[in-house]
Motif scaffolding. Structure first.
Motif, short mmCIF file in Angstrom:
data_model
loop_
_atom_site.label_atom_id
_atom_site.label_comp_id
_atom_site.label_asym_id
_atom_site.label_seq_id
_atom_site.Cartn_x
_atom_site.Cartn_y
_atom_site.Cartn_z
N ALA A 18 12.71 -4.88 -17.94
CA ALA A 18 13.28 -6.12 -18.30
C ALA A 18 13.17 -7.16 -16.93
O ALA A 18 12.68 -8.13 -17.08
N ILE A 25 8.84 -12.78 -19.73
CA ILE A 25 9.83 -13.11 -20.64
C ILE A 25 10.18 -14.57 -20.70
O ILE A 25 10.20 -15.27 -21.67
N TRP A 69 1.48 -7.97 -24.66
CA TRP A 69 2.86 -7.47 -24.53
C TRP A 69 3.10 -6.01 -24.38
O TRP A 69 3.68 -5.62 -23.33
N SER A 117 4.20 -8.69 -14.31
CA SER A 117 4.11 -9.50 -15.62
C SER A 117 2.76 -10.06 -16.06
O SER A 117 2.41 -10.71 -16.75
#
Length: 213
Positions: A18, A25, A69, A117
């Motif tokens: 995360a 995100i 994703w 990312s």
């Protein structure tokens, strides 16, 4: 106790992933760069372009219907995995939240989370170098399945960009020199692992090019 440790490590990995993909995100979509389209287009255009890996392009195409994703999460997971293995080989394997803390610092103080990312091959340059380090210098502390996984990962990293392949070839040459003069430092078997990884990476490149074009 064993189940508790596994649960803590699972939580640490989830938190690390995360943190590594936090920019995506926050953005609501994986980050794109000018070169991203060049990789994505390979399957659809059925053509080859210099420095636009068909292997990475096929990797992206596999889950493009899910807005990339899965690829971004996997990039974060692989990064967290090699960092966790590195910590374990340095005697910190029983501290799952040491991984979270280190990832948090890297995410805040470096561009690691932005690169992880992004729909781009850059993350695999660093991941490939760490995977190669583990194969060449720490193989005796790894389980057999971990060594196999690192060989496959290093091969994929090498196949994502010619510059990454060149760096890993250079590292293998340096390791061979060390083996020649200090064979106890890097046993020959570890050079075999590195050689297999690079050979497999080259095979991936030719196979990807064949499938696409």
């Amino acid at each position: 106790m064993f189940q508790r440790d596994r649960a803590l490590w699972a939580l640490a990995i989830v938190l690390s992933i995360a943190l590594l993909i936090a920019p995506a995100i926050w953005n609501g979509f994986p980050l794109l760069q000018w070169d991203s389209g060049g990789y994505i287009a390979r399957w659809y255009q059925h053509s080859l372009i210099i420095s636009r890996s068909t292997v990475y392009g096929l990797f992206l195409t596999a889950f493009d219907h899910l807005a990339f994703w899965p690829e971004i999460v996997l990039q974060g997971a692989l990064t967290a995995w090699v960092l966790a293995l590195t910590l374990r080989t340095q005697g910190l394997g029983n501290r799952p939240f040491a991984l979270v803390a280190i990832v948090a610092v890297l995410a805040a103080a470096t561009s690691l989370s932005w690169i992880a990312s992004m729909v781009l091959t850059d993350i695999f340059a660093g991941v490939g170098v760490i995977a190669f380090y583990l194969l060449l210098m720490q193989a005796d502390q790894l389980a057999r399945w971990e060594r196999i996984g690192l060989i496959l990962l290093a091969a994929f990293c090498a196949a994502t960009h010619s510059a990454t392949l060149a760096v890993l070839i250079g590292l293998l040459i340096c390791a061979a020199v060390v083996w020649r003069f200090a064979p106890k430092r890097i046993p020959a078997g570890r050079l075999v692992n590195g050689t297999v990884a690079l050979a497999l990476g080259a095979l991936m490149v030719f196979a990807g090019n064949y499938v696409v074009a």
